[in-house]
Design an enzyme around this catalytic site. Sequence first.
Site, PDB file in Angstrom:
ATOM      1  N   GLU A  90       0.835  -1.206   0.000  1.00 37.69           N
ATOM      2  CA  GLU A  90       0.000   0.000   0.000  1.00 37.69           C
ATOM      3  C   GLU A  90       0.863   1.247   0.000  1.00 37.69           C
ATOM      4  OE1 GLU A  90      -1.903  -1.591   3.422  1.00 37.69           O
ATOM      5  OE2 GLU A  90      -1.022  -0.104   4.777  1.00 37.69           O
ATOM      6  N   LYS A 134       2.612   4.714   1.227  1.00 42.40           N
ATOM      7  CA  LYS A 134       3.077   5.311   2.480  1.00 42.40           C
ATOM      8  C   LYS A 134       2.711   6.785   2.418  1.00 42.40           C
ATOM      9  CE  LYS A 134       6.910   5.491   5.727  1.00 42.40           C
ATOM     10  NZ  LYS A 134       6.696   6.844   6.179  1.00 42.40           N
TER      11      LYS A 134
HETATM   12  S1  IVH Z   1       1.827   0.870   9.160  1.00 41.98           S
HETATM   13  C1  IVH Z   1       3.346  -1.336  12.722  1.00 41.98           C
HETATM   14  N1  IVH Z   1       1.036   1.807   6.844  1.00 41.98           N
HETATM   15  O1  IVH Z   1       4.622   5.714   8.401  1.00 41.98           O
HETATM   16  C2  IVH Z   1       3.092  -0.616  11.462  1.00 41.98           C
HETATM   17  N2  IVH Z   1       2.254   3.263   8.259  1.00 41.98           N
HETATM   18  O2  IVH Z   1       7.047   4.505  10.400  1.00 41.98           O
HETATM   19  C3  IVH Z   1       2.663   0.741  11.695  1.00 41.98           C
HETATM   20  N3  IVH Z   1       2.549   5.527   7.357  1.00 41.98           N
HETATM   21  O3  IVH Z   1       4.074   6.266  11.769  1.00 41.98           O
HETATM   22  C4  IVH Z   1       2.578   1.627  10.528  1.00 41.98           C
HETATM   23  N4  IVH Z   1       1.459   5.182   5.489  1.00 41.98           N
HETATM   24  O4  IVH Z   1       2.623   7.515  10.141  1.00 41.98           O
HETATM   25  C5  IVH Z   1       1.692   2.071   7.991  1.00 41.98           C
HETATM   26  N5  IVH Z   1       0.222   2.495   4.785  1.00 41.98           N
HETATM   27  C6  IVH Z   1       0.875   2.768   5.919  1.00 41.98           C
HETATM   28  C7  IVH Z   1       1.442   4.020   6.182  1.00 41.98           C
HETATM   29  C8  IVH Z   1       2.132   4.233   7.368  1.00 41.98           C
HETATM   30  C9  IVH Z   1       2.126   6.057   6.215  1.00 41.98           C
HETATM   31  C10 IVH Z   1       3.366   6.242   8.356  1.00 41.98           C
HETATM   32  C11 IVH Z   1       2.822   6.180   9.748  1.00 41.98           C
HETATM   33  C12 IVH Z   1       3.883   5.556  10.594  1.00 41.98           C
HETATM   34  C13 IVH Z   1       5.079   5.626   9.720  1.00 41.98           C
HETATM   35  C14 IVH Z   1       5.858   4.346   9.813  1.00 41.98           C
END
Ligand code: IVH
Length: 680
Positions: free
Chosen positions: A122, A124
């Site tokens: 997905e 980011k």
């Molecule tokens: S998952 C345990 N999915 O990126 C997994 N994070 O360092 C937790 N972020 O603080 C995050 N898009 O602010 C996840 N599709 C996505 C994301 C995402 C942006 C950001 C989020 C997080 C940082 C990861």
Amino acid sequence: MSETPTQAAIRAQQLRELLNHHAHLYYVLDAPELPDAEYDRLFQELQALEQARPELLTADSPTQRVIGRVLDGFAHVRHAVPMLSIRTETDTSPAGAEAFDARVRRELSLGETDAPVEYAAELKFDGLAMNLRYECGLLVHAATRGDGETGEDVTQNIRTIKQIPLRLLGVDAPVLEVRGEVYMRRDDFEKLNERQREANQKTFVNPRNTAAGAVRQLDPALAAGKPLSFFAYGLGEVQGWDVPETHSAMLDAFARMGLPVSTDRVVALGAAGLVDFHRRIGEKRDKLPFDIDGIVYKVNSRALQARLGFVSREPRWAVAHKYPAQEQLTRLNAIDVQVGRTGKITPVARLEPVFVGGTTVTNATLHNLFELRRKGVRVGDQVIVRRAGDVIPEIVGRVSVQRPSYVANFRMPAACPECGSAVEREKGGIDHRCTGGISCPAQRKQALLHFASRRALDIEGLGDKLVDQLVDGGIVSSLPDLYKLGVAKLAALERMAEKSAQNIVDALEKSKNTTLARFLYGLGIRQVGETTAKDLARHFGAMDKLMDASIEQLLEVPDVGPVVAHSIHTFFAQPHNCEVVEQLRAAGVQWAEGGGAADAHGPRPLLGKTLVLTGTLPTLARDAAKDMIEAAGGKVSSSVSKKTHYVIAGEEAGSKLDKARELGVTILDEAGLMALLNSH
Ligand code: IVH
């Protein structure tokens, strides 16, 4: 109150469901089914009902996205499940994805012959992480990530984000925490900055910082002025909800609950699937309506995620695979200016070439002198350049280091670099402009098109493409050149048949007989629109008198204020503009002096009257109706107010007609208008 309490309660419930359903269609699915006015009507009905019976008010009522009070600070919230971050793969090449897949396979002790691992891939999103806590389906808390253990309670601001449901659909689990990213769309960001620039206020650096600032804004009214969006991508604490077995199925379930979930996601098989997705999104990154800084790969199966576990607060089952950064540091080598098609002079930064957002950038806009000053950049500075999406690269700021004292501050040139005409700034305005108008090459195409436009000299067939060919080919460089065009010269142009060439020559010939008002309007003097041109023609009656008029004399024209007077005076103070007028006259362009035949003769039954046209009239085109009204001395305005005398309404008349009814303005149809015009 005519309804019984039960009836009222049922109606309130109905309205809430209806409004929430349509808000979801509108804000999340981008597929509205209800006209805005109808939504507003239902909303007001609910508001009235709640006001009359406060006991009917519920936390998920759409009326409760209200802007609350200004806070002293945010309360701290301990996350029931810590909010972790993910490891970042900085190798932006396919190797980044391959390395992750290899690591996962090793941790899971998979051999070469074992099937590929299934991943959820997905976007980011480049915003800030948010934990939304729903209890029994109702949004009760929103908290920032903070240090991962404890965040800040920003519920009040988050409730104003219309994409975030206040109640989840079909979920009554005691606890369901949804995690995702709050972000700002690029167009919302650009609009916000455009507003800031217009108000000569400081602009915001990038969508991410602006979103973060808005979320942490203590005054919710200020937060609500910065439109935010949201995407769900993860899970926090859960009680009483059967979590689907895969990450992708969980996101599907979120979407069914009414949460915004990005559709740019796939279930990918093995490294090849990840590489493919990374490449595909990379290609369309610029066209996405929001910033992303990479892709997130997650092992899809929750069982496998559990087996992989965590290492130093980062899951082993997920990784962020980056894209080239959209902001970079580089040196500001020089500041030049550029002249736009409307004469606007924009300072442009010449940069030490730098790779930003996927391309090498050498120039960036500085917008205007004031923004440049606010950013405080000078030649030789290290500056931050941002290039995101299709937006032109921008300087967002500088890195403060000591600089030699001899570096002078930038100044706007006094003369246009393209044509040498005076550069001026409108009183109170922020943009500098070249006053050269038609004689400035940068403004030439625009000036030619305007001169030829229907309400000016009305030269049929002289459109965009032809003007491009004529100017780029060096055939036409000023308005008088148009009248030197012959059939042979035109027919020699690419894709131009003899017949079309003849048509254009005929149209040019025909355009020579015009009115003073049309001619004046056609010159494209700043601030001189059609109405002003007519006022001027009527007042001065002859071109020479207008060209010689002093500011004071110009101010005597009804509706001409200091800004307009100044603009006209400056225009005719430039010798080359007067030359253009003389040459056009010499080419045979002539006009009935005295404001045009229609204005000078005949009865003027609409003198002093303001009319508004709305909808489609049965036989009269909009322009024709406008011409007739103006010839009869009336003014055509675009909006209805108490000062409107008549509204002429045709088929499919919209809000203007409603407004007219509301204000009690006389409404006429085409026949009524004709009767008015003939009444004398
Ligand atoms: S998952 C345990 N999915 O990126 C997994 N994070 O360092 C937790 N972020 O603080 C995050 N898009 O602010 C996840 N599709 C996505 C994301 C995402 C942006 C950001 C989020 C997080 C940082 C990861």
